[in-house]
Design a protein around this motif. Structure first.
Motif, PDB file in Angstrom:
ATOM      1  N   ASN A   1       0.820  -1.213   0.000  1.00  0.00           N
ATOM      2  CA  ASN A   1       0.000   0.000   0.000  1.00  0.00           C
ATOM      3  C   ASN A   1       0.845   1.250   0.000  1.00  0.00           C
ATOM      4  N   SER A   2       1.942   1.231   0.772  1.00  0.00           N
ATOM      5  CA  SER A   2       2.772   2.436   0.821  1.00  0.00           C
ATOM      6  C   SER A   2       3.388   2.706  -0.543  1.00  0.00           C
ATOM      7  N   VAL A   3       3.794   1.631  -1.234  1.00  0.00           N
ATOM      8  CA  VAL A   3       4.357   1.828  -2.568  1.00  0.00           C
ATOM      9  C   VAL A   3       3.289   2.361  -3.515  1.00  0.00           C
ATOM     10  N   ASN A   4       2.056   1.863  -3.369  1.00  0.00           N
ATOM     11  CA  ASN A   4       0.969   2.367  -4.207  1.00  0.00           C
ATOM     12  C   ASN A   4       0.767   3.859  -4.003  1.00  0.00           C
ATOM     13  N   ILE A   5       0.834   4.310  -2.735  1.00  0.00           N
ATOM     14  CA  ILE A   5       0.658   5.748  -2.470  1.00  0.00           C
ATOM     15  C   ILE A   5       1.724   6.544  -3.196  1.00  0.00           C
ATOM     16  N   SER A   6       2.987   6.076  -3.107  1.00  0.00           N
ATOM     17  CA  SER A   6       4.035   6.881  -3.735  1.00  0.00           C
ATOM     18  C   SER A   6       3.903   6.861  -5.254  1.00  0.00           C
ATOM     19  N   LEU A   7       3.485   5.715  -5.825  1.00  0.00           N
ATOM     20  CA  LEU A   7       3.287   5.668  -7.285  1.00  0.00           C
ATOM     21  C   LEU A   7       2.190   6.628  -7.714  1.00  0.00           C
ATOM     22  N   ALA A   8       1.067   6.596  -6.990  1.00  0.00           N
ATOM     23  CA  ALA A   8      -0.043   7.479  -7.358  1.00  0.00           C
ATOM     24  C   ALA A   8       0.342   8.940  -7.165  1.00  0.00           C
ATOM     25  N   ALA A   9       1.151   9.229  -6.120  1.00  0.00           N
ATOM     26  CA  ALA A   9       1.555  10.620  -5.890  1.00  0.00           C
ATOM     27  C   ALA A   9       2.476  11.103  -6.997  1.00  0.00           C
ATOM     28  N   PHE A  10       3.448  10.275  -7.394  1.00  0.00           N
ATOM     29  CA  PHE A  10       4.311  10.652  -8.520  1.00  0.00           C
ATOM     30  C   PHE A  10       3.474  10.907  -9.763  1.00  0.00           C
ATOM     31  N   SER A  11       2.517  10.001 -10.005  1.00  0.00           N
ATOM     32  CA  SER A  11       1.685  10.126 -11.188  1.00  0.00           C
ATOM     33  C   SER A  11       0.895  11.426 -11.171  1.00  0.00           C
ATOM     34  N   HIS A  12       0.373  11.790  -9.999  1.00  0.00           N
ATOM     35  CA  HIS A  12      -0.430  13.014  -9.916  1.00  0.00           C
ATOM     36  C   HIS A  12       0.442  14.249 -10.083  1.00  0.00           C
ATOM     37  N   PHE A  13       1.587  14.285  -9.382  1.00  0.00           N
ATOM     38  CA  PHE A  13       2.359  15.531  -9.376  1.00  0.00           C
ATOM     39  C   PHE A  13       3.219  15.691 -10.617  1.00  0.00           C
ATOM     40  N   LEU A  14       3.550  14.589 -11.304  1.00  0.00           N
ATOM     41  CA  LEU A  14       4.273  14.717 -12.570  1.00  0.00           C
ATOM     42  C   LEU A  14       3.325  14.682 -13.758  1.00  0.00           C
ATOM     43  N   GLN A  15       2.044  14.639 -13.505  1.00  0.00           N
ATOM     44  CA  GLN A  15       1.003  14.673 -14.544  1.00  0.00           C
ATOM     45  C   GLN A  15       1.211  13.589 -15.590  1.00  0.00           C
ATOM     46  N   SER A  16       1.494  12.386 -15.115  1.00  0.00           N
ATOM     47  CA  SER A  16       1.674  11.269 -16.031  1.00  0.00           C
ATOM     48  C   SER A  16       0.650  10.200 -15.673  1.00  0.00           C
ATOM     49  N   MET A  17       0.412   9.264 -16.578  1.00  0.00           N
ATOM     50  CA  MET A  17      -0.581   8.227 -16.310  1.00  0.00           C
ATOM     51  C   MET A  17       0.083   6.913 -15.903  1.00  0.00           C
ATOM     52  N   ALA A  18       1.405   6.793 -16.136  1.00  0.00           N
ATOM     53  CA  ALA A  18       2.071   5.506 -15.945  1.00  0.00           C
ATOM     54  C   ALA A  18       1.959   5.024 -14.499  1.00  0.00           C
ATOM     55  N   GLY A  19       2.101   5.944 -13.542  1.00  0.00           N
ATOM     56  CA  GLY A  19       2.049   5.551 -12.141  1.00  0.00           C
ATOM     57  C   GLY A  19       0.722   4.943 -11.774  1.00  0.00           C
ATOM     58  N   LYS A  20      -0.364   5.547 -12.265  1.00  0.00           N
ATOM     59  CA  LYS A  20      -1.685   5.010 -11.915  1.00  0.00           C
ATOM     60  C   LYS A  20      -1.902   3.641 -12.533  1.00  0.00           C
ATOM     61  N   VAL A  21      -1.408   3.443 -13.774  1.00  0.00           N
ATOM     62  CA  VAL A  21      -1.516   2.124 -14.393  1.00  0.00           C
ATOM     63  C   VAL A  21      -0.756   1.099 -13.557  1.00  0.00           C
ATOM     64  N   PHE A  22       0.427   1.511 -13.072  1.00  0.00           N
ATOM     65  CA  PHE A  22       1.209   0.558 -12.285  1.00  0.00           C
ATOM     66  C   PHE A  22       0.569   0.274 -10.943  1.00  0.00           C
ATOM     67  N   VAL A  23      -0.194   1.221 -10.399  1.00  0.00           N
ATOM     68  CA  VAL A  23      -0.920   0.912  -9.163  1.00  0.00           C
ATOM     69  C   VAL A  23      -1.921  -0.209  -9.415  1.00  0.00           C
ATOM     70  N   VAL A  24      -2.595  -0.165 -10.562  1.00  0.00           N
ATOM     71  CA  VAL A  24      -3.541  -1.242 -10.889  1.00  0.00           C
ATOM     72  C   VAL A  24      -2.812  -2.580 -10.943  1.00  0.00           C
ATOM     73  N   PHE A  25      -1.631  -2.595 -11.587  1.00  0.00           N
ATOM     74  CA  PHE A  25      -0.864  -3.844 -11.674  1.00  0.00           C
ATOM     75  C   PHE A  25      -0.422  -4.306 -10.287  1.00  0.00           C
ATOM     76  N   THR A  26       0.038  -3.353  -9.463  1.00  0.00           N
ATOM     77  CA  THR A  26       0.506  -3.737  -8.118  1.00  0.00           C
ATOM     78  C   THR A  26      -0.610  -4.348  -7.305  1.00  0.00           C
ATOM     79  N   ILE A  27      -1.813  -3.774  -7.409  1.00  0.00           N
ATOM     80  CA  ILE A  27      -2.929  -4.310  -6.632  1.00  0.00           C
ATOM     81  C   ILE A  27      -3.232  -5.738  -7.086  1.00  0.00           C
ATOM     82  N   THR A  28      -3.149  -5.988  -8.407  1.00  0.00           N
ATOM     83  CA  THR A  28      -3.394  -7.344  -8.904  1.00  0.00           C
ATOM     84  C   THR A  28      -2.359  -8.316  -8.363  1.00  0.00           C
ATOM     85  N   VAL A  29      -1.085  -7.905  -8.435  1.00  0.00           N
ATOM     86  CA  VAL A  29      -0.021  -8.795  -7.960  1.00  0.00           C
ATOM     87  C   VAL A  29      -0.165  -9.042  -6.459  1.00  0.00           C
ATOM     88  N   ALA A  30      -0.568  -8.007  -5.703  1.00  0.00           N
ATOM     89  CA  ALA A  30      -0.745  -8.185  -4.267  1.00  0.00           C
ATOM     90  C   ALA A  30      -1.852  -9.189  -3.987  1.00  0.00           C
TER      91      ALA A  30
END
Lengths: 100, 172
Positions: free
Chosen positions: A40-69
């Motif tokens: 979960n902590s890694v998901n927060i940092s991925l989503a935060a990077f994605s939001h503040f750098l205005q990119s979509m890759a982080g949010k996509v990777f959060v979806v993948f991380t949740i699946t793997v978890a």
């Protein structure tokens, strides 16, 4: 004003709590729960990077991380059930056959 | 201002509930506090303008993972641990060494580090106009379609692995 660094520090604290749970607790169930906290902590940092750098890759990777978890927890709990059936214990230090 | 208050409330509650997860003796209580922690993280995802992730977080973690934990606790019939034995003594010095080092290192990097990455096209106005879930779906099913398929296969394999592992065998 909340910046990226606030989210990174929060993520760091949650990660440390998760690692503390993995290292300190003897019950494998709690160890697995602490692993979920780490994810979960890694998901927060991925989503935060994605939001503040205005990119979509982080949010996509959060979806993948949740699946793997979810997959990890399913297999981990299955292994725990099998171990409990054979050895009647859930404590990590009772499971040292692989070591010697 | 409202966002800052919301961040501190949700962040503080998530840290508090995470601490309660690892310092409870009863696994059922740990699981309940884990639910609380996951819901705080979902609220943080909403603050990060990704409501889809918040929904997935609640569905997958609260709806599936914690329920799985509770089922396993129910099946195993664990007794409550005594207070003196719930902490792994042998690993305590390691933990006392590793955790401050980890917090110090990551905290230093998070505060001192400078991000040099250029901003992407998904600005706040763009997300308001296009819809953040819609843009996420478009990226997920075009640019990231191969990892998506791999992850779905991984989930299938994990499902079969869990079923095969827990099957009772030895009848023949």
């Amino acid at each position: 004003m909340i910046t990226l660094y606030h989210y990174l520090v929060l993520s760091c604290i949650l990660f440390a709590i998760g690692v503390a749970g993995v290292l300190l607790r003897r019950n494998i169930l709690i160890v697995l729960m602490s692993l979920e906290l780490v994810f979960n902590s890694v998901n927060i940092s991925l989503a935060a990077f994605s939001h503040f750098l205005q990119s979509m890759a982080g949010k996509v990777f959060v979806v993948f991380t949740i699946t793997v978890a979810a997959a990890e927890v399913a297999v981990g709990l299955a292994i725990l059930v099998v171990i409990f059936r054979q050895k009647k214990t859930v404590y990590v230090e009772d499971l040292s056959e692989m070591r010697h | 201002m409202v966002e800052a208050i919301a961040f501190y409330v949700f962040g503080g509650l998530s840290v508090l509930t995470a601490l309660l997860v690892i310092f409870q003796r009863d696994p059922v209580r740990s699981a309940i506090y884990l639910v609380a922690c996951f819901i705080q993280v979902a609220a943080l995802f909403v603050l990060l303008r990704s409501p889809f992730l918040a929904a997935v977080q609640v569905f997958v973690y609260v709806g599936a993972v914690v329920v799985l934990f509770l089922f396993v606790i129910m099946v195993l019939e664990l007794k409550k641990e005594r207070f003196s034995e719930y902490i792994h003594r042998g690993q305590r010095p390691w933990a006392l060494f590793i955790i401050p080092a980890l917090i110090g290192e990551v905290g230093y990097l998070a505060v001192k580090g400078k991000s040099k990455a250029s901003l992407g096209p998904y600005s706040e106005e763009f997300l308001v106009k296009q819809g953040s879930t819609e843009s996420l779906g478009k990226v997920l099913f075009t640019k990231y379609i191969f990892p998506f398929e791999v992850v779905s296969l991984l989930l299938l394999v994990a499902l079969m692995g869990a079923i095969i592992l827990t099957m009772k065998r030895g009848k023949e």
